[in-house]
Design an enzyme around this catalytic site. Structure first.
Site, short mmCIF file in Angstrom:
data_model
loop_
_atom_site.label_atom_id
_atom_site.label_comp_id
_atom_site.label_asym_id
_atom_site.label_seq_id
_atom_site.Cartn_x
_atom_site.Cartn_y
_atom_site.Cartn_z
N HIS A 312 0.88 -0.98 -0.03
CA HIS A 312 0.00 0.16 -0.04
C HIS A 312 0.87 1.34 0.00
CE1 HIS A 312 -3.42 2.64 1.14
NE2 HIS A 312 -4.05 1.71 0.64
N ASP A 488 -10.82 -2.99 2.07
CA ASP A 488 -10.18 -2.05 1.10
C ASP A 488 -10.59 -2.64 -0.15
OD1 ASP A 488 -7.58 -1.24 -0.70
OD2 ASP A 488 -7.32 -0.06 1.09
#
Length: 573
Positions: A312, A488
């Site tokens: 990420h 997510d």
């Protein structure tokens, strides 16, 4: 696979507590699977010749009446305790004889030895003539259920010694080099804890840890501690079954549980040293303390402790996903009240995200304030994640209003379900990720959208599949009831919608109202329907629905707000 841990006709098991109850049923199933030799140990006496007054008295009321009449003829006054004592002796003897007969009928050999496993001298003396012993099944145990403040030293000793001292004594009677199987009957009470069973939980957890230690020292032995849940036996009354059902606790059918024991003894499972067979023990709801408390939890976060952060990375810098921040808040609230689950998150805001650059704070603080308690049903919290600069300035990173509940509501169905494929976007799987400026920047921990089913100016529907990552990769943000990684993924379709229709990308800003009804599945498909409510030059607003192929919801995010971001998020600045 080694033949050493295969149960075979030459195997010889000593079985504590094995002549009656569930342990006896397990031995019978094992004997049917592989006839070998079983030495059953127990404290109950076998009556070779029953007294005349008990013959042909099979039903409990008939036998107890006969016992009362016998006591009267002996000049004794029958009392409930004296009658029950004689009744228990006769019935125990009958059950032991029946167990031996059923085992013998399978072709196996069975012998009963009347001995207390807590008496090591007597145990060694009576097992001396058995010869080579290749297996132990330790099923003996006692209960003395009471709240901890009411327990006595005698209660503790009674429960503890049968399990722990009993195991130590059994091992003292066996040559460890010859031991091929060690099966410890533990309990979910040891794994999860249970009200009124502090001593029982301690004893069983010692069995669990002993199993791992013994396996380390004797790798050739098939060692397993089975943490059993409640069995559907005589000990579980209809009233208790109802209470279990209300708490969401399943009980183990005898025929299923005994077969699972046999399965655990298969050589393919020889490295599974501890297993849980049964439902988690969920505390019953009680009246919550009305006092509203506050908490501060400090956490030092690094990229090294959380390897998923490498997946990420925005503009070359690892960034904590907003869903992981939410997960920290949710997990902390759940841990404050065992038995309660996350249901709702309102007004989740990204105030100043957490980036892992050279200025990352040494620690972050999660502040939790209880703001409402509704009977035993639900608890509401206001949560904030913050940090302090060396100069003492406070930076607020995330905030949210979290609600946990004792019982999750029934999952609704998504009424606008549409899984029809329109083949407008033909990209598949990994090709959505790190494949140019307009592609998703997420690494493997936050993948993947497997395919886009349909897309139009108001909606996008996708199929997803999150493959479980290791506990080490999850670091300080483990998957529990809430899964920050698949959550997510559920926000990513909005990125694809923006990229395809408007040649723009976005980052999360606010998840206005989230709810979870079921755990999002791992390693199997789930679906996300993303309904776009509005689109401006600076942001978007959407509803994100996670559901199965039938439309039954896992979770939903209503009014999710995203901020239009630069296209070059992959590139370091």
């Amino acid at each position: 696979m080694t033949t050493l841990t295969q149960v075979r006709p030459a195997s010889v098991f000593i079985v504590s507590g094995g002549a009656k109850g569930i342990t006896a049923q397990c031995v019978i199933e094992l004997a049917q699977h592989q006839p070998c030799k079983f030495i059953l140990l127990g404290r109950s006496e076998v009556i070779e010749n029953e007294p005349d007054f008990a013959r042909d008295c099979l039903e409990e009321p008939v036998l107890k009446k006969a016992i009362m009449q016998h006591l009267l003829t002996q000049g004794e006054k029958p009392t409930p305790m004296s009658v029950q004592k004689v009744y228990h002796t006769i019935v125990s003897s009958r059950e032991i004889k029946a167990t031996l007969q059923v085992i013998a009928a399978t072709g196996a050999t069975a012998e009963y030895i009347n001995v207390d496993v807590t008496n090591v001298a007597e145990l060694q003396q009576k097992l001396a003539s058995v010869g080579k012993i290749t297996g132990i099944i330790h099923g003996a145990g006692n209960l003395a259920d009471k709240l901890i403040e009411k327990k006595t030293d005698q209660d503790f000793e009674k429960v503890y010694t049968a399990k722990v001292q009993g195991l130590e004594n059994l091992l003292a009677c066996v040559d460890p080099k010859q031991l091929e199987h060690l099966v410890l009957f533990s309990s979910v009470a040891g794994f999860y804890g249970n009200m009124g069973q502090s001593d029982y939980a301690i004893a069983n957890e010692i069995l669990n840890k002993s199993a791992h230690l013994i396996k380390q020292n004797n790798p050739q032995c098939h060692v397993v501690a089975i943490n059993w849940g409640g069995w559907d036996s005589g000990m579980v009354t209809p009233e208790l079954k109802k209470a279990f059902a209300e708490r969401g606790i399943d009980i183990i059918p005898v025929d299923v549980g005994t077969k699972m024991l046999v399965n655990e003894l298969h050589p393919s499972h020889r490295d599974s040293t501890q297993v849980v067979i049964g439902s988690p023990i969920i505390p019953p709801p009680g009246n919550l303390d009305p006092q509203l408390r506050s908490y501060r939890i400090r956490r030092r976060m690094t990229v090294e402790a959380n390897p998923f952060l490498q997946d990420h990375v925005i503009a070359g810098i690892p960034v904590l996903p907003a869903t992981c921040a939410m997960s920290w808040m949710i997990n902390a609230c759940e841990e404050l009240y065992p038995g309660y689950k996350y249901f709702r998150c309102q007004e989740f805001k990204v105030l100043k995200g957490i980036t892992f650059n050279q200025n990352v704070p040494k620690e972050h603080i999660l502040e939790i304030q209880e703001i409402a308690k509704h009977g035993s049903e639900s608890i509401e919290f206001q949560t904030k994640i913050l940090s302090k600069t060396p100069e003492g300035k406070t930076h607020y990173h995330f905030s949210a209003h979290i609600t946990i509940v004792h019982k999750s509501p029934e999952a609704p169905f998504y009424e606008s379900l549409n899984l029809t494929e329109d083949n407008i976007i033909t990209t598949r799987g990994k090709d959505f990720y790190r494949n140019g400026d307009s592609s998703l920047f997420h690494g493997p921990s936050f993948q993947e959208i497997t395919r886009v089913l349909n897309i139009n100016s108001e909606k996008i529907t996708v199929e997803c599949l999150w493959k479980t990552i290791s506990d080490e990769a999850q670091g300080q943000f483990p998957v529990r009831w809430h899964n920050p990684y698949s959550t997510d993924i559920s926000t990513q379709p909005l990125w694809l919608w923006l990229s395809h229709l408007h040649q723009e990308v976005c980052l999360p800003g606010q998840l206005t109202h989230s709810e979870q009804f079921r755990a999002i599945p791992c390693d199997e498909p789930f679906y996300v329907s993303c309904e776009v409510i509005s689109k401006t030059a600076t942001g978007t607003n959407a509803n994100i629905i996670l559901h199965d192929s039938e439309g039954k919801l896992f979770s939903r995010i209503l009014g999710a707000k995203a901020i239009i971001a630069p296209m070059n998020l992959h590139k370091p600045k």
